[in-house]
Design a protein around this motif. Sequence first.
Motif: not given
Length: 630
Positions: A52-53, A76-77, A98-101, A107-109
């Motif tokens: 979630x953003x 991705x945003x 892998x790129x998406x992860x 983003x999470x960091x």
Amino acid sequence: MCTSAEKETVDKVIDSKVSLRAGELDFNLVHCLFTRGLFYLDVCIEDEDYITVPPLEGFVMNRVLGDYFETLLYKIFVSIDEHTNIAELASVLEIDLGLVKNAVSVFCRLGFARKKNIDFDLADMHVSWADYSPSTKKPESDQLLIDWDAVLSNDNIYSESKYSPSPGDSVSATSVEGDVDTAALLSTGHAKRIAFLFDSTLTAYLMMGNLSPGLKNHAVTMFEVGKLSDESIDSFLTELEKVGCVAEGEAQRYFDHAVTLRNTIRFLRYNRHLSPDPDFHNTGMGLDLLRCESLLGLDPGTCSRVLNKNYALLVSMAPLSNEIRPVSSCTPQHIGPAIPEVNSAWFKLFMYVLTESGPPSLLLVKGTRLTKLPKTFQAYDKLLVTVWGHDPSVVSTSNVLLVLNEALSHSAALIQAHGFVSDGEVVFVPFPIDTSQNSEFSRKNLCMHSAIQKLSAELQLGVTCGFVSMLRTGRSRTSAKQTRIKKLDALVEETCNGDFSVLEKCADDSGVVAKPQSLGLAVQCELEAEWVLLDCSFGIPLFDAALNRAVCENITSKGICRSESLRELLKSSRKLSLKLLHFISEHQDMPVSADENGFPGSIHNRDQVVPYPTCNMLYVNGTLEQWEGH
């Protein structure tokens, strides 16, 4: 040098066959080793994770052109939502998993996104974390709202975000792997929503107006993420509620947009009258706000998959800026410009020729140089100048040559008569038009103008929404009007043969009905010829509260969003597209084609611009012809 406790912690991580969670180690030791560069922390992302953003806080924009990973982050945003897991997102975007992860982990960091429904068992955590409240704990509805009091204490909301570990982060001295508990994730099933499409002009108004302290964070989210999801709309509405209605000078425009946007969101969101899906006729659908520029940053196929997966209906704000290409979509249905060419000068000329109504207009190709103002415009004091790909502006005749020649050195331009002495009077007429009244044309009943009636019939405006701009230049006070009145007097006298009983009533602007004493009083009656078409915009307007309310009422009363009406909208959009493209091809040398659905091939090439004119054209008195420079 490391203390013995720090050495033991490092050895423990190295000896571990799997990465450890930060919450399993001493809080102070993790921070100390992290700041000294002996640890690094990673947010592990799994295929089944949901993200979630929330509204952005502490976001800094530092875009680098040509950076592949940054481009991926923005893609991705705008595409991510909390009902699509990471594996599905990678499939929709057709990008390596892998790129998406990696991107989502970044983003999470940074704190711009968070895992959804991840619980931490306090019993498994180190006691030193007991007093620590992680920012990534399970989000509840109230916790998704930003603490605006904390924001107010920080003057710079764009300050760089500082990362601090949470108990669920994996810690490693050499590599980062680990498992993430996804048992608490919600089901992937979700209902499709309505998407309200806006451009960057709206976000600029929300940022510039100093309307509300917390509103800027949402505006930054709308611009940078390109989307404000339904889960964040409640907090957005809370901030919009704080916006007043009265401001001074230019700031009033910002306040008007904010207030009207609030009313529009309330109208579109969970409105049972707007659901094309019968299953949601009793509840309505959720609402996402999408920025057109962010959608156009996606590949055409990716954009289509994202829209089809998440949305049942697209609704555009009106008017969209000429500086962008409006989104075109057959499925889901789009209430807005059918094709990008509708949002260009070509569409104006097309309307004028179709209805034989419009102000004198001159379309000039790039490279043209004017030594004097064309004779057609010399009687006017104000002209409307539209540089190709930009929004129009009113310019005084006294300095228009300088403005035009500068613009024509790098672009085509459209010049139109606007005001005889001062700025022309512009009135907005909402559609669909109520044809049940059968009343006569008047200043208060402009919808009965013959040009609007013909435009509505030709373009089937009854199955879509928007507004028509009508212009009165004021030129009618000159001898041209007197000539017209004399001709009218002569015609009436000849028709009536001296018996003027047929002219018993004449309504003035105030609605008072009076009996004219002579034909000379016909001058007091508003003539339909004084008003001409200026423009036609599709979608929901945000710049005028009364117009917005009228358009929204028409959407409900006419059932615009019902499935039957949407099917008719698709047919009318195809017809409009074919007619407009044929008109353009007739008046310029380069071919313009359409696909099998009746939409132009240029839709599938987002880099292709609206066709430029290849010859100068003049519209006057209902006729469009090539202009030779006289």
